[in-house]
Design a protein around this motif. Structure first.
Motif, PDB file in Angstrom:
ATOM      1  N   PRO A 171      -3.946  -7.193  23.807  1.00  0.00           N
ATOM      2  CA  PRO A 171      -4.835  -6.147  23.318  1.00  0.00           C
ATOM      3  C   PRO A 171      -5.521  -5.353  24.423  1.00  0.00           C
ATOM      4  CG  PRO A 171      -5.328  -8.238  22.246  1.00  0.00           C
ATOM      5  CD  PRO A 171      -4.332  -8.504  23.327  1.00  0.00           C
ATOM      6  N   THR A 172      -5.678  -5.943  25.602  1.00  0.00           N
ATOM      7  CA  THR A 172      -6.338  -5.223  26.691  1.00  0.00           C
ATOM      8  C   THR A 172      -5.436  -4.162  27.305  1.00  0.00           C
ATOM      9  OG1 THR A 172      -5.684  -6.834  28.385  1.00  0.00           O
ATOM     10  CG2 THR A 172      -7.776  -7.232  27.226  1.00  0.00           C
ATOM     11  N   SER A 173      -4.166  -4.120  26.892  1.00  0.00           N
ATOM     12  CA  SER A 173      -3.235  -3.126  27.433  1.00  0.00           C
ATOM     13  C   SER A 173      -3.557  -1.716  26.960  1.00  0.00           C
ATOM     14  CB  SER A 173      -1.796  -3.473  27.025  1.00  0.00           C
ATOM     15  OG  SER A 173      -1.609  -3.245  25.622  1.00  0.00           O
ATOM     16  N   GLY A 174      -4.285  -1.618  25.846  1.00  0.00           N
ATOM     17  CA  GLY A 174      -4.583  -0.309  25.285  1.00  0.00           C
ATOM     18  C   GLY A 174      -3.452   0.258  24.447  1.00  0.00           C
ATOM     19  N   GLN A 175      -2.349  -0.453  24.370  1.00  0.00           N
ATOM     20  CA  GLN A 175      -1.196  -0.018  23.575  1.00  0.00           C
ATOM     21  C   GLN A 175      -1.361  -0.487  22.130  1.00  0.00           C
ATOM     22  OE1 GLN A 175       1.398   1.876  24.878  1.00  0.00           O
ATOM     23  NE2 GLN A 175       0.021   1.962  26.649  1.00  0.00           N
ATOM     24  N   ASN A 176      -0.846   0.305  21.197  1.00  0.00           N
ATOM     25  CA  ASN A 176      -0.863  -0.112  19.798  1.00  0.00           C
ATOM     26  C   ASN A 176       0.039  -1.322  19.607  1.00  0.00           C
ATOM     27  OD1 ASN A 176      -2.547   1.981  19.086  1.00  0.00           O
ATOM     28  ND2 ASN A 176      -0.904   3.315  18.448  1.00  0.00           N
ATOM     29  N   TRP A 177      -0.318  -2.163  18.681  1.00  0.00           N
ATOM     30  CA  TRP A 177       0.464  -3.355  18.361  1.00  0.00           C
ATOM     31  C   TRP A 177       1.385  -3.007  17.216  1.00  0.00           C
ATOM     32  CZ3 TRP A 177      -1.763  -8.258  15.582  1.00  0.00           C
ATOM     33  CH2 TRP A 177      -0.808  -9.262  15.578  1.00  0.00           C
ATOM     34  N   ARG A 178       2.665  -3.044  17.471  1.00  0.00           N
ATOM     35  CA  ARG A 178       3.658  -2.790  16.426  1.00  0.00           C
ATOM     36  C   ARG A 178       4.221  -4.141  16.007  1.00  0.00           C
ATOM     37  NH1 ARG A 178       4.935   2.410  15.608  1.00  0.00           N
ATOM     38  NH2 ARG A 178       4.274   3.881  17.196  1.00  0.00           N
ATOM     39  N   THR A 179       3.973  -4.484  14.772  1.00  0.00           N
ATOM     40  CA  THR A 179       4.405  -5.780  14.277  1.00  0.00           C
ATOM     41  C   THR A 179       5.135  -5.607  12.967  1.00  0.00           C
ATOM     42  OG1 THR A 179       3.670  -7.977  13.622  1.00  0.00           O
ATOM     43  CG2 THR A 179       2.169  -6.178  13.148  1.00  0.00           C
ATOM     44  N   GLY A 180       6.077  -6.446  12.721  1.00  0.00           N
ATOM     45  CA  GLY A 180       6.755  -6.455  11.431  1.00  0.00           C
ATOM     46  C   GLY A 180       6.100  -7.515  10.568  1.00  0.00           C
ATOM     47  N   VAL A 181       5.558  -7.105   9.458  1.00  0.00           N
ATOM     48  CA  VAL A 181       4.927  -8.066   8.560  1.00  0.00           C
ATOM     49  C   VAL A 181       5.715  -8.123   7.266  1.00  0.00           C
ATOM     50  CG1 VAL A 181       2.609  -7.779   9.521  1.00  0.00           C
ATOM     51  CG2 VAL A 181       3.338  -6.353   7.623  1.00  0.00           C
ATOM     52  N   VAL A 182       5.697  -9.253   6.634  1.00  0.00           N
ATOM     53  CA  VAL A 182       6.351  -9.424   5.344  1.00  0.00           C
ATOM     54  C   VAL A 182       5.259  -9.428   4.285  1.00  0.00           C
ATOM     55  CG1 VAL A 182       7.773 -10.940   3.928  1.00  0.00           C
ATOM     56  CG2 VAL A 182       8.227 -10.731   6.382  1.00  0.00           C
ATOM     57  N   ILE A 183       5.341  -8.494   3.364  1.00  0.00           N
ATOM     58  CA  ILE A 183       4.359  -8.368   2.292  1.00  0.00           C
ATOM     59  C   ILE A 183       5.071  -8.677   0.978  1.00  0.00           C
ATOM     60  CG2 ILE A 183       2.696  -6.837   1.169  1.00  0.00           C
ATOM     61  CD1 ILE A 183       2.088  -7.213   4.119  1.00  0.00           C
ATOM     62  N   VAL A 184       4.531  -9.601   0.195  1.00  0.00           N
ATOM     63  CA  VAL A 184       5.139  -9.934  -1.087  1.00  0.00           C
ATOM     64  C   VAL A 184       4.997  -8.734  -2.026  1.00  0.00           C
ATOM     65  CG1 VAL A 184       4.808 -12.431  -0.814  1.00  0.00           C
ATOM     66  CG2 VAL A 184       3.052 -11.062  -1.941  1.00  0.00           C
ATOM     67  N   PRO A 185       5.930  -8.567  -2.970  1.00  0.00           N
ATOM     68  CA  PRO A 185       5.964  -7.367  -3.813  1.00  0.00           C
ATOM     69  C   PRO A 185       4.654  -6.996  -4.493  1.00  0.00           C
ATOM     70  CG  PRO A 185       7.981  -8.607  -4.108  1.00  0.00           C
ATOM     71  CD  PRO A 185       7.075  -9.453  -3.254  1.00  0.00           C
ATOM     72  N   ASP A 186       3.949  -7.953  -5.073  1.00  0.00           N
ATOM     73  CA  ASP A 186       2.685  -7.632  -5.755  1.00  0.00           C
ATOM     74  C   ASP A 186       1.658  -7.057  -4.789  1.00  0.00           C
ATOM     75  OD1 ASP A 186       3.837  -8.648  -8.027  1.00  0.00           O
ATOM     76  OD2 ASP A 186       2.567 -10.431  -8.137  1.00  0.00           O
ATOM     77  N   MET A 187       1.573  -7.644  -3.602  1.00  0.00           N
ATOM     78  CA  MET A 187       0.614  -7.172  -2.611  1.00  0.00           C
ATOM     79  C   MET A 187       1.060  -5.830  -2.026  1.00  0.00           C
ATOM     80  SD  MET A 187      -1.770  -9.357  -2.775  1.00  0.00           S
ATOM     81  CE  MET A 187      -1.315  -9.605  -4.485  1.00  0.00           C
ATOM     82  N   ALA A 188       2.367  -5.628  -1.906  1.00  0.00           N
ATOM     83  CA  ALA A 188       2.880  -4.343  -1.412  1.00  0.00           C
ATOM     84  C   ALA A 188       2.498  -3.224  -2.368  1.00  0.00           C
ATOM     85  CB  ALA A 188       4.396  -4.409  -1.241  1.00  0.00           C
ATOM     86  N   ALA A 189       2.681  -3.449  -3.659  1.00  0.00           N
ATOM     87  CA  ALA A 189       2.325  -2.433  -4.650  1.00  0.00           C
ATOM     88  C   ALA A 189       0.835  -2.123  -4.577  1.00  0.00           C
ATOM     89  CB  ALA A 189       2.713  -2.908  -6.046  1.00  0.00           C
ATOM     90  N   LYS A 190       0.015  -3.155  -4.447  1.00  0.00           N
ATOM     91  CA  LYS A 190      -1.432  -2.971  -4.362  1.00  0.00           C
ATOM     92  C   LYS A 190      -1.803  -2.175  -3.106  1.00  0.00           C
ATOM     93  CE  LYS A 190      -5.687  -5.706  -4.620  1.00  0.00           C
ATOM     94  NZ  LYS A 190      -6.220  -7.069  -4.785  1.00  0.00           N
ATOM     95  N   ALA A 191      -1.178  -2.515  -1.986  1.00  0.00           N
ATOM     96  CA  ALA A 191      -1.477  -1.842  -0.720  1.00  0.00           C
ATOM     97  C   ALA A 191      -1.016  -0.385  -0.739  1.00  0.00           C
ATOM     98  CB  ALA A 191      -0.819  -2.587   0.434  1.00  0.00           C
ATOM     99  N   ILE A 192       0.157  -0.130  -1.278  1.00  0.00           N
ATOM    100  CA  ILE A 192       0.675   1.238  -1.354  1.00  0.00           C
ATOM    101  C   ILE A 192      -0.239   2.102  -2.211  1.00  0.00           C
ATOM    102  CG2 ILE A 192       2.566   2.644  -2.267  1.00  0.00           C
ATOM    103  CD1 ILE A 192       4.431   0.262  -1.372  1.00  0.00           C
ATOM    104  N   LYS A 193      -0.665   1.565  -3.334  1.00  0.00           N
ATOM    105  CA  LYS A 193      -1.560   2.293  -4.227  1.00  0.00           C
ATOM    106  C   LYS A 193      -2.903   2.553  -3.542  1.00  0.00           C
ATOM    107  CE  LYS A 193      -3.185   2.140  -9.022  1.00  0.00           C
ATOM    108  NZ  LYS A 193      -3.150   1.355 -10.261  1.00  0.00           N
ATOM    109  N   ALA A 194      -3.464   1.531  -2.919  1.00  0.00           N
ATOM    110  CA  ALA A 194      -4.757   1.677  -2.244  1.00  0.00           C
ATOM    111  C   ALA A 194      -4.670   2.681  -1.095  1.00  0.00           C
ATOM    112  CB  ALA A 194      -5.234   0.313  -1.725  1.00  0.00           C
ATOM    113  N   ALA A 195      -3.607   2.604  -0.320  1.00  0.00           N
ATOM    114  CA  ALA A 195      -3.440   3.546   0.793  1.00  0.00           C
ATOM    115  C   ALA A 195      -3.344   4.969   0.263  1.00  0.00           C
ATOM    116  CB  ALA A 195      -2.198   3.187   1.607  1.00  0.00           C
ATOM    117  N   GLY A 196      -2.602   5.153  -0.815  1.00  0.00           N
ATOM    118  CA  GLY A 196      -2.461   6.479  -1.409  1.00  0.00           C
ATOM    119  C   GLY A 196      -3.789   7.043  -1.874  1.00  0.00           C
ATOM    120  N   PHE A 197      -4.594   6.218  -2.505  1.00  0.00           N
ATOM    121  CA  PHE A 197      -5.896   6.675  -2.998  1.00  0.00           C
ATOM    122  C   PHE A 197      -6.881   6.984  -1.877  1.00  0.00           C
ATOM    123  CE2 PHE A 197      -4.856   4.762  -7.256  1.00  0.00           C
ATOM    124  CZ  PHE A 197      -4.914   5.966  -7.944  1.00  0.00           C
TER     125      PHE A 197
END
Length: 71
Positions: free
Chosen positions: A5-31
């Protein structure tokens, strides 16, 4: 984990989101007019933690019992 984190670079990570949580996150981000990454950054910024950095809700999680070791 090899990210510094001290590098100042953004952290690009691949995360696995279960379908129910993905739908919730997509909706929340959109709103909120944010991308998924923007939403996650905002949620982390607002997450209350104790003096050690542990989320205040962490003790609500069911601790997984250690499985017995076999020899």
């Amino acid at each position: 984990m090899s990210y510094d984190p001290t590098s100042g670079q953004n952290w690009r990570t691949g995360v696995v989101i279960v379908p129910d949580m993905a739908a919730k996150a997509i909706k929340a981000a959109g709103f909120t007019g944010q991308s998924f990454a923007g939403l996650v950054n905002e949620l982390i910024k607002r997450m209350p933690v104790d003096e050690n950095g542990r989320p205040l809700w962490a003790n609500e999680l069911d601790e997984q019992k250690a499985l017995p070791l076999t020899g």
